[in-house]
Scaffold this motif. Structure first.
Motif, short mmCIF file in Angstrom:
data_model
loop_
_atom_site.label_atom_id
_atom_site.label_comp_id
_atom_site.label_asym_id
_atom_site.label_seq_id
_atom_site.Cartn_x
_atom_site.Cartn_y
_atom_site.Cartn_z
N GLU A 74 1.83 8.01 -1.88
CA GLU A 74 3.06 8.53 -1.29
C GLU A 74 3.35 7.67 -0.07
OE1 GLU A 74 4.89 12.70 0.52
OE2 GLU A 74 2.89 12.65 -0.37
N ARG A 75 4.56 7.12 0.01
CA ARG A 75 4.86 6.16 1.07
C ARG A 75 4.64 6.73 2.47
NH1 ARG A 75 6.95 1.26 -0.23
NH2 ARG A 75 7.74 0.98 -2.37
N SER A 76 4.88 8.01 2.65
CA SER A 76 4.71 8.62 3.97
C SER A 76 3.24 8.79 4.34
CB SER A 76 5.43 9.97 4.04
OG SER A 76 4.92 10.85 3.04
N HIS A 77 2.34 8.63 3.34
CA HIS A 77 0.89 8.73 3.59
C HIS A 77 0.19 7.53 2.95
CE1 HIS A 77 1.39 12.76 5.17
NE2 HIS A 77 2.08 13.08 4.08
N PHE A 78 0.75 6.38 3.17
CA PHE A 78 0.32 5.15 2.49
C PHE A 78 -1.17 4.87 2.67
CE2 PHE A 78 0.29 0.84 1.12
CZ PHE A 78 1.45 0.63 0.38
N LEU A 79 -1.61 4.80 3.90
CA LEU A 79 -3.00 4.45 4.19
C LEU A 79 -3.95 5.56 3.79
CD1 LEU A 79 -5.18 2.66 5.36
CD2 LEU A 79 -4.46 3.32 7.66
N ARG A 80 -3.59 6.79 4.10
CA ARG A 80 -4.45 7.94 3.77
C ARG A 80 -4.70 8.03 2.28
NH1 ARG A 80 -1.81 13.68 3.60
NH2 ARG A 80 -1.16 12.66 1.66
N SER B 13 0.36 -5.86 1.22
CA SER B 13 1.07 -6.23 2.44
C SER B 13 1.19 -5.05 3.40
CB SER B 13 2.46 -6.78 2.09
OG SER B 13 3.18 -7.11 3.26
N VAL B 14 1.66 -3.92 2.91
CA VAL B 14 1.85 -2.74 3.76
C VAL B 14 0.51 -2.20 4.24
CG1 VAL B 14 2.73 -0.37 3.84
CG2 VAL B 14 4.03 -2.15 2.64
N LEU B 15 -0.46 -2.16 3.34
CA LEU B 15 -1.77 -1.61 3.69
C LEU B 15 -2.45 -2.46 4.77
CD1 LEU B 15 -3.77 0.62 3.02
CD2 LEU B 15 -4.76 -0.85 1.27
N THR B 16 -2.37 -3.77 4.64
CA THR B 16 -2.96 -4.66 5.66
C THR B 16 -2.28 -4.46 7.00
OG1 THR B 16 -3.41 -6.31 3.95
CG2 THR B 16 -3.50 -7.05 6.23
N LYS C 51 -6.41 -13.17 -5.65
CA LYS C 51 -5.65 -14.33 -5.14
C LYS C 51 -4.29 -13.91 -4.59
CE LYS C 51 -7.80 -17.18 -8.73
NZ LYS C 51 -8.19 -16.07 -9.63
N ILE C 52 -4.29 -12.83 -3.82
CA ILE C 52 -3.07 -12.34 -3.18
C ILE C 52 -3.24 -12.52 -1.67
CG2 ILE C 52 -1.64 -10.32 -2.71
CD1 ILE C 52 -2.41 -9.25 -5.46
N PRO C 53 -2.41 -13.38 -1.05
CA PRO C 53 -2.56 -13.62 0.39
C PRO C 53 -2.14 -12.40 1.20
CG PRO C 53 -0.59 -14.71 -0.43
CD PRO C 53 -1.29 -14.16 -1.63
N ILE C 54 -2.86 -12.13 2.28
CA ILE C 54 -2.54 -11.02 3.17
C ILE C 54 -2.59 -11.52 4.61
CG2 ILE C 54 -3.35 -9.21 1.61
CD1 ILE C 54 -5.97 -9.14 3.16
N LYS C 55 -1.93 -10.81 5.50
CA LYS C 55 -1.91 -11.20 6.91
C LYS C 55 -3.07 -10.56 7.66
CE LYS C 55 3.03 -12.20 7.31
NZ LYS C 55 4.29 -11.91 8.02
N ALA C 56 -4.27 -10.94 7.26
CA ALA C 56 -5.48 -10.46 7.93
C ALA C 56 -6.00 -11.57 8.82
CB ALA C 56 -6.53 -10.06 6.89
N TYR C 57 -5.32 -11.77 9.94
CA TYR C 57 -5.64 -12.91 10.82
C TYR C 57 -6.81 -12.55 11.73
CZ TYR C 57 -1.13 -14.65 9.20
OH TYR C 57 -0.08 -15.07 8.42
#
Length: 374
Positions: free
Chosen positions: A78-84, A123-126, A178-184
């Motif tokens: 559910e987008r409103s509870h994406f991470l949970r 992307s959103v999860l990262t 092989k999916i790039p993420i913004k985990a800098y």
């Protein structure tokens, strides 16, 4: 392709350069190399070697699983509870099942995951995991955007170690698919993941001002009182500062010319390793649940960031050179010329957004020899 490493604005950037691809026999030789030999390979050949390790682990699932247990894993969010929602469902997935294909379903949305949804999910999860407000990571005090583990994470989440393990699984799964993420992640975190030794010089990736102070101490004789074996750490939860003794009775021991090397060593060990040791071990365990520690050790810290995050800038030249055309289209077709001409006039931000629209990726992944389709 051959990869050339250059530095731009304080960050390593990788560029594709033409190179004759290895033949079948050479590829098989690379794929069969030991960890020790693979570690000495150029980056482009490490791509082949690591791909082979990942494919082998995927095949293990196919060999040991029945039809139903090898089917894709569906993550319902559910987008409103994406991470949970993502976190709770990952807690039920075994290490073996983590190698299976992952598909995403958003509640109350009619769409089929053909690859775009999983990229959006990563992307959103990262972004949510690395948000400083969430408490797992904090920005480093450097001129480039990078993140380090938050020593005060337990004050944000009583189950913070579970979250770090989950974050490690996400990082590993992104590498796996092989999916790039913004985990800098800061370089000294990456070095610990690849089992490289953390050095005093790595302090500049944590706090540039603190590193300058350390460099001054190292380069100049200590002739007057400059402090004791202590350091200051800011509590990101309470927004207060705490004085930490770097050794027993460190607050009573002055820094001298004779012991300044020990002070520098203890200072670096505390900020880069000891203060985040528990959290890092959980993160590392999550990564190694999917990709073996031995395989990760083949890479150095810069290669790991490259494999994980892709290229930090979208190169239109690289994009053109690695695009395949289908049907009536070819690079000299009028429509294709118009297409590239329009893209050449976009700003960097606009080009990045259009690239994400076309590929579902937040950055250009060089961790594959496949060309892009148009």
């Amino acid at each position: 392709m051959r990869f050339k490493k250059v530095r731009e604005n304080g960050r390593v950037v990788w560029r594709r350069q033409p190179k004759q691809l290895p033949n079948g026999e050479q590829v098989r030789e690379i794929e069969g190399m030991s960890v020790a030999k693979a570690k000495k390979l150029p980056t482009e050949d490490k791509v082949i070697w690591l791909n082979a390790q990942i494919n082998a682990r995927k095949k293990e699932v196919q060999r040991t699983s029945c039809f139903f247990s090898s089917a894709p894993i569906i993550i319902v969010v559910e987008r409103s509870h994406f991470l949970r929602d993502s976190f709770e469902q990952f807690r039920t997935i075994t290490d073996l099942d983590l190698r299976r294909e992952l598909k995403i379903h958003f509640i109350d949305e009619v769409c089929q995951d053909a690859g775009g949804l999983i990229r959006e999910w990563f992307s959103v999860l990262t972004e949510e995991l690395f948000a400083t407000s969430f408490g797992l990571f904090v920005r480093t005090n450097t001129s480039i955007v990078s993140y380090t583990i938050n020593p005060d994470s337990k004050q944000f989440h009583s189950n913070h170690l579970e979250y770090y393990s989950f974050c490690g699984q996400i990082i590993a799964k992104a590498l796996f698919e092989k999916i790039p993420i913004k985990a800098y992640l800061a370089k000294y975190i990456l070095k610990q993941i690849t089992c490289e030794e953390v050095a005093a010089e790595d302090l500049k990736y944590y706090d540039e001002e603190l590193w300058k102070s350390v460099e001054f101490i190292k380069s100049n004789p200590v002739q007057t009182y400059i402090g004791t074996f202590t350091t200051t750490r800011k509590d990101s939860f309470k927004n207060t500062s705490t004085t930490i003794a770097l050794k027993e009775r460190g607050d009573k021991e002055s820094i001298t010319e004779e012991n300044k090397a020990e002070f520098v060593r203890l200072l670096c060990e505390y900020h880069l390793v000891e203060s985040i040791k528990e959290q890092f071990e959980a993160l590392h365990m999550g990564i190694c649940s999917l990709i073996p520690k031995e395989a990760i050790r083949v890479l150095d810290s810069e290669e790991l960031e490259f494999f994980l995050c892709g290229d930090h800038e979208i190169s239109l030249i690289d994009w053109k050179e690695n695009t395949r055309y289908k049907g009536v289209y070819h690079k000299s077709h009028p429509v294709i010329k118009w297409f590239w001409n329009i893209l050449s006039k976009l700003s960097t931000s606009e080009l990045e957004k259009f690239f994400q629209f076309c590929t579902g990726s937040v950055s250009c992944l060089l961790y594959t020899s496949d060309a892009a389709d148009e």
